[in-house]
Structure formats: structure tokens, C-alpha cells
Design an enzyme around this catalytic site. Sequence first.
Site, PDB file in Angstrom:
ATOM      1  N   GLY A 149      -4.088  -5.481 -54.519  1.00 30.32           N
ATOM      2  CA  GLY A 149      -4.643  -4.532 -53.557  1.00 30.32           C
ATOM      3  C   GLY A 149      -4.938  -3.246 -54.317  1.00 30.32           C
ATOM      4  O   GLY A 149      -4.225  -2.927 -55.273  1.00 30.32           O
ATOM      5  N   ASP A 201       4.842   1.779 -45.906  1.00 32.59           N
ATOM      6  CA  ASP A 201       3.725   2.044 -46.833  1.00 32.59           C
ATOM      7  C   ASP A 201       2.783   3.109 -46.279  1.00 32.59           C
ATOM      8  O   ASP A 201       2.027   3.726 -47.013  1.00 32.59           O
ATOM      9  CB  ASP A 201       2.895   0.764 -47.039  1.00 32.59           C
ATOM     10  CG  ASP A 201       3.466  -0.093 -48.141  1.00 32.59           C
ATOM     11  OD1 ASP A 201       4.668   0.023 -48.406  1.00 32.59           O
ATOM     12  OD2 ASP A 201       2.697  -0.877 -48.727  1.00 32.59           O
TER      13      ASP A 201
END
Length: 344
Positions: free
Chosen positions: A181, A117
Site C-alpha cells: 500500500g 491507522d
Amino acid sequence: MKILVLNVGSSSVKYEVFEEEKSMLKGAVERIKDSKGFSDAVRKVAAVLKRRGMVVDAVGHRVVHGGSIESTSRIDSSVIKRIEKVKDLAPLHNVPELRAIRSCMELFSIPQLTVFDTAFHHTIPEKAYTYAIPPVIAKKHGIRKYGFHGTSHEYVAREACKKLRKDFSRQRMITCHLGNGCSITAIKNGKSIDTSMGLTPLEGLVMGTRCGDIDPGALLYLQRKGYSQKQLDQMLNRDSGLKGLSGISNDFRDILRSESRRAKLAIDVFLYRIVKYIGAYNAVLGGTDILVFTGGIGENNSFVMNTVKKQVKHLGIGKVIAVKTDEARMIARNICDLIHRGQE
Ligand code: ADP
């Protein structure tokens, strides 16, 4: 070529098989309670593939924190060591991910690769990733901005360019990933140049249960008032954000439905932070050609996109567009590219 993509969360393992770009099979093992559960989940996935007669050529693992690892990598002992080194920065994710990787390596004798990520953000310049603390301490503990959701930001930015028939390598873009998120990224000529999440996924926008930006002095003050590290961790990561402010839920739909003053304030704080970051990134990009919204909140509900769009109208942004994210597809694409490049 068939790629099995594994996305290990804090209590689940999602899997999807792609043949090039086409999704062939998809599922999830959920409610995993302990670390052994992740090995069992991987075995269950292998059993599903066997039952369906599906033979895969490679496994792609999503790994949340790759530290300074810059790109998709074939897993070997040095990559595992480097993931282990940063596991304390994202323990909820990296620890189960490592467990799943090890189980997969025992079960499948095919190439295994990781997509981080953090990787898309490795192009962020030093002036943007450096925190203004003593460099000796920063270096010793690896304290700098890494950024997260990179796979999603890259995927939706590329998709937006495809839809708008623009050259990804020549655009000034801002991508807003708004799910549980939330993060926002400035992309210049195809490269991430700044992003709102930092050393950990706690910095930046207001999220489902995370506070985003806060004066670090507030934490020192609370520590002096007797709050323990564990209590602060719980407060900042799980009891804050939309959930903490609204007192209702971390689910944006529940908050939108509510008439309460706290819910209204939660939405106002959430939107204000997004607008503020767009203004900042517009300044560092020197103008914005495309603004993209994605994630559960960004994709499914036009309220957030339209409200923000109205508030940033004076910036003269070229196009504002919502794009559905697909991190698994982007992971499969990265892996295919890497394997094809290796065969050349
Ligand atoms: P994750 O980050 O866990 O992948 P998602 O991207 O699925 O999460 O986003 C979850 C968020 O999206 C939740 O806050 C949920 O309320 C919100 N969401 C999903 N559908 C809608 C909708 N139609 N309108 C507003 N918010 C939505």
C-alpha cells in the site's frame, strides 16, 4: 512494562512483545483461511507467550479503520461499536481485527487498547477532508477523507527529526510510505494536515495492486457498460496498480528487473504520481523542510528516492532521507504513553 502488539492482516496475525522500546519476541501466524482462524491464531500467540514464560501487562491492537475515533483508546463496548460501524469501509482488515480483539478479551484479563491507522490524520482540516458532494449524503454515510498508514507516517517523521536533530513540532514535512500500500502525508508542526488515502485505502498513489486516483466518472461509465460492483472492486483493489499496469507482478523488484514497455510505463506512472503529490503538498505546506521515504520500496531501494529527489530539486526541499518504518514499536510507544498518563 511489557506490551503485546497484534497486527492482524487479511490472512495473518503478526505479534511482537516490547518491554518499553525493546523488542523481546516476534512472530507471525500466517495463511489464515477463515474467521475462526483468527481466534485460533490469537490462542496460538497466547500459548507461545506461556511457553516462553512471558507475562504481558497490556495488549495493543492495530486497527486499520477507526472512523472518527481520534486516538489510542482502551477497548470497551463503545469502542467496539464504533469499529463495527465502519467495518464495511475496510472489511478485509476490520472484520478479522474485531474477531482477534474479542478472542483476546476472552483470553487475557489485562488492559486492551487499540491504535488506529486513521488516528494520526484526525488533525486534517475540514477543507482538506471534505469531498465536494452533497453534505447530507456525506454526513449520512460518513463519507470524508480519513487517511491510513498514520502510525507509520508519524513514526518515520519523528525518527527523521531525531536523526536530523530537528524539533518535530516545528517542521514542514512530507512522508512517503511506499510498500504494497502506498500513501503520502503532509505534516506541519507535528500534525498531519493532508494525506493521499481517503475514505478507504484506495485513493491517492499508485500501489501494488490498487489504482489510486481515478476519475469517478470512469467507474460510472464501466457500471453502465455492465461491470458489477464485485468486478469493479476486484479490478480497483486487486488487479490494478503496479501489477495491472506491468502485467508482471505487484512486487516492485520484479518490475524493476523487467525490460518490457509495460513495466517501464508502470514505473513512470508510479513515480509521476509521487512527484505530483509532493508538489501539491509542498504548496499547502508553504515549502518543505524534510522529505521522508519509507516502506519496502522507500527503505530498501535508492532508485525511487533518487529519481524523485532529482525531479523535485527545484522545490528547494531542505533534507531528503530514508527511514525504516516500525509500526509495532510506535503502537507499543503509544500504549505505554497512554497507560503512564492514566497512572499519573
Ligand atoms: P507491506 O505494505 O505489505 O508492509 P512492504 O513495506 O514490505 O509491504 O513493501 C513491499 C514492497 O517493497 C514490494 O513491492 C517489494 O517489491 C518492495 N521492495 C522490498 N525490497 C525492495 C528492494 N530492495 N528494492 C525495491 N523494492 C523492494
